[in-house]
Every structure is written in C-alpha cells, then in structure tokens.
Design a protein around this motif. Sequence first.
Motif, PDB file in Angstrom:
ATOM      1  N   GLU A  18       0.839  -1.199   0.000  1.00 50.96           N
ATOM      2  CA  GLU A  18       0.000   0.000   0.000  1.00 50.96           C
ATOM      3  C   GLU A  18       0.873   1.247   0.000  1.00 50.96           C
ATOM      4  N   PRO A  19       0.402   2.329  -0.599  1.00 52.16           N
ATOM      5  CA  PRO A  19       1.203   3.550  -0.667  1.00 52.16           C
ATOM      6  C   PRO A  19       1.459   4.181   0.699  1.00 52.16           C
ATOM      7  N   THR A  20       0.682   3.805   1.703  1.00 54.12           N
ATOM      8  CA  THR A  20       0.855   4.365   3.046  1.00 54.12           C
ATOM      9  C   THR A  20       1.861   3.592   3.897  1.00 54.12           C
ATOM     10  N   ALA A  21       2.331   2.450   3.400  1.00 54.84           N
ATOM     11  CA  ALA A  21       3.332   1.671   4.138  1.00 54.84           C
ATOM     12  C   ALA A  21       4.635   2.450   4.191  1.00 54.84           C
ATOM     13  N   ASP A  22       5.408   2.239   5.253  1.00 53.25           N
ATOM     14  CA  ASP A  22       6.684   2.949   5.330  1.00 53.25           C
ATOM     15  C   ASP A  22       7.774   2.179   4.579  1.00 53.25           C
ATOM     16  N   GLY A  42      -3.123   1.332  -4.902  1.00 59.02           N
ATOM     17  CA  GLY A  42      -3.910   2.339  -4.211  1.00 59.02           C
ATOM     18  C   GLY A  42      -5.351   1.905  -4.058  1.00 59.02           C
ATOM     19  N   GLU A  70       9.612   7.310   5.843  1.00 57.30           N
ATOM     20  CA  GLU A  70       8.685   7.926   4.877  1.00 57.30           C
ATOM     21  C   GLU A  70       7.740   6.885   4.302  1.00 57.30           C
ATOM     22  N   ARG A  71       6.635   7.375   3.795  1.00 58.60           N
ATOM     23  CA  ARG A  71       5.699   6.481   3.113  1.00 58.60           C
ATOM     24  C   ARG A  71       6.261   6.084   1.765  1.00 58.60           C
ATOM     25  N   SER A  73       4.798   5.983  -0.973  1.00 51.68           N
ATOM     26  CA  SER A  73       4.356   6.930  -1.999  1.00 51.68           C
ATOM     27  C   SER A  73       5.251   8.161  -2.101  1.00 51.68           C
ATOM     28  N   GLN A  74       6.007   8.467  -1.054  1.00 53.86           N
ATOM     29  CA  GLN A  74       6.894   9.626  -1.074  1.00 53.86           C
ATOM     30  C   GLN A  74       8.244   9.331  -1.730  1.00 53.86           C
TER      31      GLN A  74
END
Length: 76
Positions: A18-22, A42, A70-71, A73-74
């Motif tokens: 998932e894009p929110t995973a670190d 997503g 950071e996530r 996605s970043q």
Amino acid sequence: MIVKNILASKRGEVVTIEPTADVTTAIKLLAERRIGAVVILGANHQIVGILSERDIVRALAERGPTALNERVSQVT
C-alpha cells in the motif's frame, strides 16, 4: 513494455504494498521475497506505482536514514 502485460505474465505472483506503508516495511518485504521491486496498489486495487531497490537507495542518498520512515508513496 506495458506494466499490465508484465503483471499478466507473472501468473498472479505479483507482490504488492500500500502507498501508506513505510519504506522500512517495503525493505523487509523485498528482502523476505528476494525481489527487487514491488507494485504499489492504491484505492480499488489500482496500480499507482512501482517501488524498486534503486528508489530506496536514491531516497537514502538524498535524505539519509530519515527516508526509512517515509511512506512508500513519497519515495517513488
């Protein structure tokens, strides 16, 4: 080559995150599965990107160890 075609050839063995995973979670996943990249899914299981080992190395080179928190996605 189109990502859709690549994924179709994998016969359901595609590793996702998932894009929110670190980034630390992503690194552990890559190491456990012995792979060099993971597909980022997503909302509605839509592909939003691919995170590679190279992406992680670049983030670490640019921002140092703080990039690990950071996530995903970043970093892509």
